[in-house]
Motif scaffolding. Structure first.
Motif: not given
Length: 718
Positions: A210-219, A310-322
């Motif tokens: 995924x390389x910088x997947x986490x950073x892309x979702x943050x952006x 809980x969301x189906x967030x950016x790039x269709x990834x399931x994420x948890x947001x606080x």
């Protein structure tokens, strides 16, 4: 290891007014006191308390806590008394050090007893000052970081298991999320290294892929907030191996099936901003059903506040947001330690997050021994929670699986003791009903009610179980005393003697007892016989009284004209079944039956009907027989008892309905029914019926015999 100057500078960085001299003196004192002692790693022992102090500086804790961390092993591992610490550093620090110190000099029966006693002392100390727990957690964290140096695998696993069962829930309870996660991971590493390594390998592979997947979702989340005109700070991370493993176990899925292994945090300025951020996310991304939790309107018991979704967030990834404010974020990171930073002086808290400490103290008051306290403490802490409401809207947090009795005890101990029923969401439910999130619970109580021994079977909170067990212990002892007093006085009277308090007090030393009441209780429980006590009081009778060889069955069997009630027997009405007396399951004695008791060592008396076949086994043990009776006007005469019937019923439509109708019309209540034989024409069954007494059961039998569907009916005796 932190050097002296480095430690002082760390504390000064957040508390410029700290007493540098006290810190320097403590640093030197601890290095001199531990001298040449070494840890399993080979490092000087004093490196451990210094590192513990360093861990607590990361939480920006006050001077007294840092001094306590430096000195916390002095009393246990050196010959330095607490009085010396008080002399050098003051009474406040000395009390904190004493609270952390283990009971190393106490000789206990087992390692588990030692552990239990240590936790008992820890909880007593932390109830006075929660900083004791902060030091203890930092102490355990550093020990876990160096656990690999212990050579014994068994000892490493025991320490890791103890950490997971006690210290992890404690860290969670006071909101030290950082400590909790690291303690979990270090314990997981020892208890299940293969699973942890496997998860780390897969996480490494995903990171490369995924390389910088986490950073892309943050952006992307940052852009979402900015486009809506909301000022926010977004961060993200991969969840810990233990958290991922826990989800795999809970959902029974493989690693590849997990999609919410990434957690993101949005920090905003105010509570309205938090709800606005939630609205932005929910309007832009699909929401995962059942994953939204509002801990702002309903905070956790430790004071934690945040919005979780809980969301189906950016790039269709399931994420948890606080989503939380800065103040909430600080508390989420530091927990209760946020109230003890150098700036606060006195903790600024409404006390709600300390409620669980008070509940543990209540358990401590009612537990019979340290091991029972440890058992109930684990029950109280180590479970998922449900949140229920009182009729006034107060939130009560309980372990999952809790029942209305647990709820009643959580509200107040007296309410639990007198609980007779409950309404959940306006509907009457059984006391064993399992409460669900959001239930509103109304407890019905009566001053005439006392805790039932049956409650312990379905209560799950440590507080409830401790209170119930305490009542059972006290009630058993009082009933043992009452029964033992009757047995002794009747035994003495049979020989023309009198059992005086003075005479009984004179033989207490022989039986190693403290008081006459204890002597009565020992006789009532069956640990001593009336004969043994009588011969101890009148030793001269030993030669005169010849050994009894009476035939109990012949002596006690009813005469043809004998009445049901025996005035010379010891009355048992008023004694709660299951305490000092137990009704035999072989013959199911009822009020009005001729009865006899068999003494069971340490368990009281089992009540049998006089014609019970089981009594044949005690023919040669006359010392275990006690003649019993029902009272003329017993207080418990209105209580229902259980009688068992053996029936043969025709296999035809309405047969069972007729059976239950007849029993109900005559005031009986079917409590259990078991088919023992099924044939095309007949059903053979055992039926347990609640009745007032033996006559009531006879009336029901007569009515059943007049019922066409019932072929035969007899009282079951075996």
């Amino acid at each position: 290891m932190l050097r002296q100057l480095e430690l002082v500078e760390r504390v000064k960085s957040y508390d410029p007014d700290v007493d540098e001299d006290a810190l320097n003196r403590a640093y030197v004192f601890v290095t001199n006191a531990h001298g040449h002692q070494r840890r399993a790693s080979g490092d000087p022992y004093y490196s451990h308390p210094i590192e513990v102090a360093g861990i607590l500086t990361e939480l920006k804790l006050d001077e007294a806590t840092i001094l306590t961390a430096l000195l916390h092993d002095i009393v246990e591992d050196t010959d330095t008394p607490v009085s010396k610490i008080e002399e050098l550093f003051g009474g406040h620090v000395a009390r904190l050090v004493d609270g952390v110190t283990k009971l190393s000099q106490l000789e206990l029966k087992s390692e588990r007893s030692k552990q239990a006693e240590n936790f008992r002392k820890l909880f007593m100390a932390m109830s006075q000052d929660i900083r004791v727990l902060l030091v203890k957690l930092a102490d355990r964290l550093h020990n876990m970081r160096t656990l690999r140096f212990i050579s014994s695998e068994e000892k490493r696993r025991r320490i890791a298991k103890e950490t997971m069962e006690i210290y992890v829930p404690l860290a969670e309870r006071i909101g030290l999320h950082r400590f909790k996660e690291e303690l979990e991971d270090l314990s997981f590493k020892e208890l299940n290294p293969d699973a942890r390594d496997s998860i780390l390998t897969r996480l490494g592979f995903l990171k490369e892929k995924g390389e910088d997947l986490t950073q892309r979702i943050i952006d992307r989340l940052n852009r979402d907030m900015a486009e809506a005109g909301l000022e926010a700070w977004v961060s993200g991370r991969i969840k810990t191996p233990f958290s991922i493993w826990g989800k795999m176990q809970k959902r029974n899925v493989a690693f590849e099936q997990l999609s919410d292994i990434m957690a993101f945090r949005i920090v905003v300025k105010s509570v309205p901003d938090a709800y606005q951020a939630l609205g932005i996310l929910h309007s832009r991304y699909p929401v995962v059903p059942g994953r939204f939790k509002d801990y702002i309107s309903t905070p956790k018991p430790n004071g934690y506040k945040s919005l979780h979704t809980g969301l189906i967030g950016p790039e269709q990834h399931r994420i948890e947001v606080q989503i939380r404010t800065r103040e909430m974020h600080e508390f989420a990171e530091l927990g209760v330690a946020a109230h003890w930073s150098y700036k606060e002086g006195v903790p600024n808290t409404d006390g709600r997050q300390y409620r669980w400490v008070r509940e543990l103290l209540d358990i401590l008051d009612h537990a019979s021994d340290p091991e029972e306290f440890l058992e109930h403490t684990k029950l109280e802490m180590f479970q998922d929670q449900v949140f229920c409401f009182t009729p006034r809207g107060e939130i009560i947090a309980l372990p999952r699986g809790a029942c209305p009795v647990d709820f009643a005890y959580a509200v107040h101990s007296d309410l639990g003791d007198t609980c007779v029923g409950a309404k959940v969401n306006g509907r009457v439910v059984p006391l064993r009903y399992q409460l669900q999130n959001g239930d509103q619970v109304e407890v019905m109580n009566s001053r005439a009610q006392t805790p039932s021994p049956d409650w312990e079977k379905f209560c799950v909170t440590g507080k409830a179980r401790a209170r119930i067990r305490r009542f059972i212990r006290q009630k058993k002892k009082s009933e043992y005393m009452e029964l033992g007093r009757e047995v002794l006085h009747r035994k003495f009277k049979e020989e023309g003697l009198e059992a005086t308090e003075k005479g009984l007090a004179g033989v207490l030393g022989k039986f190693r007892l403290d008081g006459v009441d204890d002597l009565y209780a020992e006789v009532g429980s069956g640990n001593l016989t009336g004969r043994e006590v009588m011969l101890a009081v009148f030793p001269g009778l030993k030669e005169e009284i010849r050994k009894q060889k009476t035939e109990p069955l012949e002596k006690l069997k009813p005469k043809p004209q004998a009445k049901h009630h025996r005035a010379n027997g010891i009355p048992i009405d008023g004694l709660i079944p299951g305490m000092a007396v137990h009704y035999a399951q072989c013959c199911h004695p009822l009020r009005g039956d001729r009865i006899v008791g068999i003494v069971n060592t340490g368990k009281g008396v089992t009540v049998h009907t006089i014609d019970c076949e089981t009594l044949e086994a005690f023919q040669d043990m006359p010392e275990r027989w006690i003649d019993l009776s029902w009272s003329d006007d017993p207080e418990g005469a209105s209580d229902m008892q259980m009688g068992r019937l053996h029936l043969v019923v025709a296999n035809e439509p309405g047969g069972l309905g007729n059976l239950s109708t007849v029993i109900g019309k005559h005031g009986g209540n079917i409590s259990n029914l078991k088919f023992t034989n099924r044939k095309p024409d007949f059903f053979e069954m055992l039926v347990d019926v609640e009745v007032r007494d033996a006559k009531h059961l006879v009336d029901i039998i007569a009515a059943l015999r007049a019922t066409p569907a019932v072929s035969t009916v007899e009282r079951q005796r075996g």
